[in-house]
Design a protein around this motif. Structure first.
Motif, short mmCIF file in Angstrom:
data_model
loop_
_atom_site.label_atom_id
_atom_site.label_comp_id
_atom_site.label_asym_id
_atom_site.label_seq_id
_atom_site.Cartn_x
_atom_site.Cartn_y
_atom_site.Cartn_z
N HIS A 132 -11.45 -77.96 19.18
CA HIS A 132 -10.74 -77.12 18.85
C HIS A 132 -10.44 -76.04 20.16
N ASP A 236 -6.40 -84.39 5.65
CA ASP A 236 -5.74 -84.40 6.93
C ASP A 236 -4.57 -85.03 7.21
N ARG A 249 3.30 -75.14 -1.69
CA ARG A 249 2.46 -74.28 -0.60
C ARG A 249 1.32 -73.54 -0.79
N PRO A 250 1.53 -72.94 -2.06
CA PRO A 250 0.36 -72.10 -2.55
C PRO A 250 -0.78 -72.82 -2.93
N TRP A 251 -0.81 -74.12 -3.43
CA TRP A 251 -1.71 -74.90 -3.81
C TRP A 251 -2.51 -75.46 -2.21
N TYR A 253 -2.26 -74.19 0.37
CA TYR A 253 -2.97 -73.07 1.34
C TYR A 253 -4.46 -72.87 0.87
N ALA A 254 -4.46 -72.77 -0.49
CA ALA A 254 -5.82 -72.71 -1.24
C ALA A 254 -6.40 -73.95 -0.84
N ILE A 257 -8.04 -73.48 2.79
CA ILE A 257 -8.90 -72.16 2.43
C ILE A 257 -10.29 -72.77 2.09
N VAL A 258 -10.22 -73.60 1.10
CA VAL A 258 -11.38 -74.19 0.31
C VAL A 258 -12.03 -75.28 1.35
N PHE A 259 -11.13 -76.01 1.96
CA PHE A 259 -11.49 -77.11 2.68
C PHE A 259 -12.18 -76.57 3.99
N PHE A 272 -14.02 -72.43 14.36
CA PHE A 272 -12.84 -73.23 13.95
C PHE A 272 -12.19 -73.07 12.72
N PHE A 284 4.22 -70.56 6.58
CA PHE A 284 4.84 -69.69 5.41
C PHE A 284 6.23 -69.51 5.82
N PRO A 285 7.05 -69.13 4.79
CA PRO A 285 8.39 -68.59 4.94
C PRO A 285 8.55 -67.42 5.71
N TRP A 288 7.53 -63.88 3.71
CA TRP A 288 6.42 -63.75 3.55
C TRP A 288 5.75 -63.08 4.78
#
Lengths: 512, 362
Positions: A132, A236, A249-251, A253-254, A257-259, A272, A284-285, A288
């Motif tokens: 990273h 990945d 996309r929402p899923w 991006y969630a 975050i979780v990963f 990282f 994101f578009p 947004w």
């Protein structure tokens, strides 16, 4: 036969030309600059935070001041450790650069400053190589050439001529490309027997984290390592596609975050996860991002009002910072001029600007196109160089770095160096801790090129300290993915006589 | 979109939370390894007894000293020497616990440096005595601690009978030793709760602290108690027997045995009284690749112990080293061969963090 070939290649050539004819305008098409502006702000902020964190943790001292030996990157031996004041100055440079990037203040200079100070610091000692950090260097290099300060920046506020609410599509695509490279190569690297079938190293790492809140007890489940290995690989390999599709996309991006939150909790991987959570916003578009910028602007106004009871925001300021669409629409410049500014360092035109001002079909300028293509090709090809080396990549690590192989293996070694006096024949055992910090010793003891460097250091050191024609050999025992440790290199070879190069190191013992 | 992401994030997290306990008690699950129980065992049955034993030994040393100091005679000196030997032997069992209350903190160094530095700097000690300087207000850690006391008790010890200045310095360093040990032992009462609670494997965790100091302690035997005196460093042209621990008393091999036994006890989680509890060995048995490592560790350790007992006991270690006795070389070699099992193999399998620096993220 040959006829067919000619025909085919002719067809292909035409197809490529046609495709290029279509793709080039598409790449140069002006789209909203908001994602680029947000990326600039987020990246600057994260780099600011991570530099301050590094400083506050006392790591400048630990890594770069209390340091006797530095392991060099091949070809960058000229990068030297600076005296303490110099090391602190480099970090001040990083902080100023990151601030400049975030605010868009003297942006290009700031990005260049950040890129140079950060990269120089990373190149000082190979011990601290992290994928990273490489990623940060690449992104900051790219930012030097991207017009990310043309909107919502101090530069644009001070210089109305710079303002634009649009940017060529490629300036955003290249950042998405870079992220895709990181994720997909990391994912491809996970497609191997040990990771997917044996679930190592996760079978080693997960139980060690069973005290974590929320997920701790999940990690103890006997199939958890397989679940995490497969999920990690699939994540990945595919996350970039899910992030690119509006519906998923929402899923996605969630999941990002979780990963990253989970890996951040489980492993000692510093900033990282936050960097990736921030950087993936580029998918994101535009709408947004525009809302985000509006939000930031409102926040700034509230803060300004707090400082100044009689609000009198200068119209100039508003024009520079908010998406004052009408004003900027009118000011919208021909694409070619926009590019000229963004790549002014290497500018060379192939065609004069088209009178229509739209710039479609003009194509990228020659030198930047070449450089950009070279960059893309390097990113796509360099990680594959390991195929040119024989043997097990994880064992020999020839072609391992700069390839987005992260958290792939559990590897550790104990390296015992013997220095023999060429005249008396007396052989002594080195206490590595006399020269290396714990982290350096740990990294060195499993990576052949670092072992070689340390051996050469020892030869030099002991020559200066009274040993005649010292010969240096090393007994290095390495354990890979919890397998019993075994000799990594030929324990009898005199390492001090070997020069490092790109060729295969035949003194590495085969793994099988 | 922002709200949506948050919603999905929460859903995912909640699902994970619901899943976690459900997966907990599958019928095929191996029993969980209870690191906290291991730490509790180490704290209650190994570490605290080691420090409290060290404390009672140093207190006894101090008391014997007080008696001797009032009326110095040769019978008292013999008592004192015997007391010192027992106390220094007790110290071998606490050597590996150089963290927490015994660790470095600000200007204060770790206990190993404060009371265990060797060889003693006899020149400096004589200077302090000559200058009547008993302040210990300096950074010369080789002028105090067990091995400085040893020098005064065993080298030209009859000087103590008539030299009040010499006794004054000895008094100061025995006081210093006793007060440092008392401090650490007292602090462990409160620290043990914190110690058991920090049951992760990250860098500040108790498992990592204990493990890292265990390895450090083992390596110090190999490097400083055997290797350096035996002239095993590059650049050394001959053995330097005066560098052994316990040079003046000649108890070097005795201390070496105590120290290695302490290391073995920690590995097995064995108490001073010999009862075997849950230690690193049991932890290893539980992890991937662990049983194989335990087998190879035990095989090599057997060689270490064989080599250790092959060293003659009737001649001081320093003498043997000066003679270039092959048994010392053999011991050094076996210790060297053992290093990887304790060092990289064990930390790798147990997933213990060694340094603070960030690793490669994913």
């Amino acid at each position: 036969m040959s006829n067919v070939e000619v025909k085919t290649s002719g067809l292909t050539g035409t197809a490529i030309q046609t495709a290029a004819g279509k793709v080039s305008p598409w790449l140069n098409q002006n789209i909203s600059i908001a994602p680029l502006a947000v990326f600039r702000i987020v990246f600057g902020l994260l780099m600011l935070g991570s530099t301050i964190r590094f400083w506050a943790l006392g790591w400048i001292e630990d890594h770069y001041i209390r340091s006797t030996v530095q392991f060099k990157y091949y070809g960058f031996e000229w990068v030297k450790l600076l005296p303490p004041a110099g090391m602190y100055a480099l970090h001040v440079g990083m902080i100023l650069g990151a601030l400049g990037i975030m605010l868009g203040y003297r942006y290009r200079l700031s990005a260049l400053l950040f890129f140079l100070t950060f990269t120089y610091t990373e190149l000082i000692d190979l011990t601290y190589y992290l994928n990273h950090y490489y990623f940060v260097s690449l992104i900051s290099l790219l930012l030097v050439f991207l017009p990310a300060n043309r909107h919502f920046s101090v530069d644009a506020w001070r210089n109305p001529g710079l303002r634009s609410i649009t940017t060529p599509r490629w300036t955003i695509l290249i950042l998405q490309f870079q992220l895709a490279v990181v994720y997909i190569f990391a994912g491809l690297a996970k497609i191997n027997y040990a990771w997917l079938i044996e679930a190592v190293p996760l079978r080693i790492w997960l139980p060690a984290n069973d005290t974590l809140p929320l997920i701790g007890s999940l990690l103890k489940w006997q199939y958890a390592p397989w679940l995490f290995s497969w999920a990690g690989m699939l994540y990945d390999c595919t996350i970039v596609f899910w992030l690119s599709l509006a519906r998923t996309r929402p899923w996605a991006y969630a999941a990002v975050i979780v990963f990253h939150a989970i890996t951040g909790l489980m492993f000692q991987i510093g900033v990282f996860p936050v960097v990736m959570i921030g950087a993936t916003l580029i998918f994101f578009p535009a709408g947004w991002h525009e809302r985000v910028l509006d939000g930031i602007w409102k926040l700034i106004k509230i803060i300004l009002r707090g400082f100044n009871p009689t609000p009198n925001p200068s119209p100039e300021g508003e024009g520079g910072l908010t998406s004052n669409k009408i004003l900027i629409q009118e000011e919208r410049r021909p694409l070619i001029l926009c590019l000229k500014q963004s790549l002014s360092l290497f500018w060379k035109r192939i065609k004069p600007p088209s009178p229509s001002g739209e710039g479609m079909g003009v194509g990228l300028p020659r030198l930047p196109t070449i450089l950009l293509t070279a960059y893309l090709l390097f990113q796509l090809l360099f990680p594959w160089r390991y195929l040119l080396y024989p043997g097990n990549l994880f064992w020999s690590e020839e072609g391992y770095r700069f390839s987005w192989r992260v958290m792939l293996m559990e590897k550790a070694g104990t390296a015992i160096f013997y220095v023999k006096d060429g005249r008396t024949g007396r052989e002594g055992v080195v206490n590595n801790g006399d020269f290396l910090c714990a982290h350096q010793e740990k990294q060195m003891a499993m990576q052949p090129d670092m072992i070689l460097q340390f051996a050469r250091f020892l030869e030099k050191y002991y020559t200066e300290n009274g040993v005649n024609r010292p010969a240096v050999r090393a007994e290095v025992y390495v354990t890979l993915n919890a397998k019993p440790s075994r000799l990594l290199i030929d324990p009898n070879i005199d390492l001090s006589k070997i020069e490092d190069d790109w060729k295969h190191k035949d003194w590495i013992l085969p793994y099988e | 979109m922002k709200k949506l992401s948050l919603f999905y994030l929460l859903t995912t997290l909640i699902t994970l939370c619901l899943l976690a306990p459900a997966c907990d008690n599958g019928p095929d699950d191996k029993p969980d390894f209870d690191r906290q129980a291991m730490l509790q065992h180490y704290a209650d049955n190994l570490i605290r007894p080691a420090f409290s034993n060290l404390r009672s030994q140093t207190t006894a040393l101090k008391n014997t000293w007080t008696t001797f100091n009032a009326a110095p005679d040769s019978a008292g000196l013999a008592d004192l020497q015997q007391r010192w030997k027992s106390a220094c032997a007790a110290w071998q069992y606490a050597n590996a616990y150089n963290f927490g209350p015994a660790g470095e903190s600000g200007l204060r160094k770790g206990l190993v440096e404060e009371i265990g530095t060797f060889p003693a700097n006899t020149v400096k000690i004589e200077e302090f005595i000559a200058a009547n300087d008993v302040s210990l207000n300096n950074f010369n850690r080789d002028t105090r601690g067990f091995l400085a006391i040893e020098y005064l008790l065993f080298k030209n010890a009859d000087l103590l009978f008539n030299d009040a200045g010499r006794r004054g310095y000895l008094n100061a360093i025995i006081d210093h030793l006793e007060s440092r040990v008392t401090e650490v032992d007292d602090a462990w009462a409160a620290y043990s709760i914190e110690f058991v609670k920090a049951d992760g494997t990250d860098v500040g965790s108790s498992t990592a602290l204990l493990y890292n100091e265990f390895v450090r302690s083992f390596e110090s035997i190999k490097n400083f108690k055997v290797g350096l005196p035996a002239g095993k460093r590059p650049g050394q042209t001959m053995p330097e027997p005066q560098l052994v621990e316990g040079y003046h008393s000649g108890f070097s091999l005795f201390f070496l045995k105590q120290h290695l036994e302490a290391i073995e006890d920690i590995y097995y989680g064995r108490t001073l009284t010999g009862s075997d509890g849950t230690g690193f060995k049991e932890y290893l048995d539980f992890v991937v690749g662990g049983p194989e490592l335990v087998a190879s560790t035990e095989a090599q350790w057997q060689k270490v112990i064989t080599a250790l007992y092959a060293v003659p006991v009737d001649i001081p270690l320093s003498e043997l080293i000066a003679q270039g006795h092959p048994s010392v070389d053999a011991l050094h070699t076996e210790l060297q061969k053992h290093t990887r099992f304790f060092k990289s193999d064990m930390s790798s399998l147990l997933g213990i963090a060694i340094t603070f620096s960030s690793g490669d993220g994913d």
